[in-house]
Design a protein around this motif. Structure first.
Motif, mmCIF file in Angstrom:
data_model
loop_
_atom_site.group_PDB
_atom_site.id
_atom_site.type_symbol
_atom_site.label_atom_id
_atom_site.label_comp_id
_atom_site.label_asym_id
_atom_site.label_seq_id
_atom_site.Cartn_x
_atom_site.Cartn_y
_atom_site.Cartn_z
ATOM 1 N N ARG A 25 0.851 -1.197 0.000
ATOM 2 C CA ARG A 25 0.000 0.000 0.000
ATOM 3 C C ARG A 25 0.882 1.241 0.000
ATOM 4 O O ARG A 25 2.022 1.211 0.464
ATOM 5 N N VAL A 26 0.311 2.317 -0.486
ATOM 6 C CA VAL A 26 1.029 3.594 -0.508
ATOM 7 C C VAL A 26 1.523 3.936 0.896
ATOM 8 O O VAL A 26 2.676 4.341 1.077
ATOM 9 N N SER A 27 0.683 3.758 1.886
ATOM 10 C CA SER A 27 1.070 4.110 3.262
ATOM 11 C C SER A 27 2.237 3.258 3.760
ATOM 12 O O SER A 27 3.120 3.762 4.460
ATOM 13 N N ASP A 28 2.262 1.979 3.388
ATOM 14 C CA ASP A 28 3.372 1.105 3.793
ATOM 15 C C ASP A 28 4.689 1.556 3.170
ATOM 16 O O ASP A 28 5.734 1.572 3.824
ATOM 17 N N ILE A 29 4.619 1.909 1.900
ATOM 18 C CA ILE A 29 5.820 2.350 1.185
ATOM 19 C C ILE A 29 6.304 3.674 1.747
ATOM 20 O O ILE A 29 7.496 3.861 1.993
#
Length: 142
Positions: A25-29
Motif C-alpha cells: 500500500r502507498v502508506s506502507d511504502i
C-alpha cells in the motif's frame, strides 16, 4: 529507460512488501522509505509509465514481470552486499547504512564479482578466519 536509484528503492520496497504481505500500500511504502504518500503516488505513476508496475487509481497496483524481475535482483544485491560486509568484518551496526550508501553505485559486474568473493569465503570458513586474523594483526600493528 534505466531505473534511477530512487526508482530502485521503490521497486525493492514494493517487491519486499508484496513478498511479505501479499500486497503493498502507498502508506506502507511511505512509512518504509520515510517519504510523503503524495511522493509515493507520483513514483508509482512513473513506475507504471515505465512498465515496472500496473497502477489503477483507487484500486491499487502490482509489479509487472519486468518489475518483479528487477525487484528480485535488487533484493539479491542488497542481501549480497550485507553478506559481503559481514564477511570482511564490518561492524553489524554499520552494515545497513553502508549498504544503502553503496548499492546504487556499483555495476552489476561488480556485484557479480562480490558474489564470487562471498562464495569463496563461504566455501571454506577457514578463509574468513584467516581474513579476521589479518585484520586483528593490522589493528595490533597500528
Amino acid at each position: 529507460m534505466l531505473p534511477t536509484p530512487s526508482m530502485e528503492d521503490y521497486i525493492e520496497r514494493i517487491y519486499l512488501l508484496i513478498e511479505d504481505k501479499g500486497y503493498a500500500r502507498v502508506s506502507d511504502i511511505a512509512e518504509a522509505l520515510a517519504v510523503h504518500p503524495s511522493s509515493v503516488t507520483k513514483m508509482i505513476q512513473k513506475l507504471d509509465k515505465d512498465d515496472y508496475l500496473v497502477y489503477e487509481k483507487y484500486r491499487g497496483f502490482g509489479l509487472t514481470p519486468k518489475g518483479k524481475k528487477l525487484g528480485k535482483r535488487l533484493v539479491y544485491r542488497h542481501e549480497l552486499l550485507e553478506d559481503f560486509l559481514k564477511v570482511i568484518g564490518v561492524n553489524q551496526e554499520h552494515i545497513y547504512e553502508d549498504v544503502e550508501g553503496i548499492e546504487h553505485h556499483l555495476s552489476w559486474d561488480a556485484i557479480d564479482r562480490i558474489g564470487d568473493l562471498v562464495q569463496y569465503f563461504e566455501e571454506d570458513p577457514g578463509r574468513a578466519k584467516d581474513l579476521e586474523n589479518i585484520q586483528l594483526k593490522n589493528k595490533e600493528d597500528a
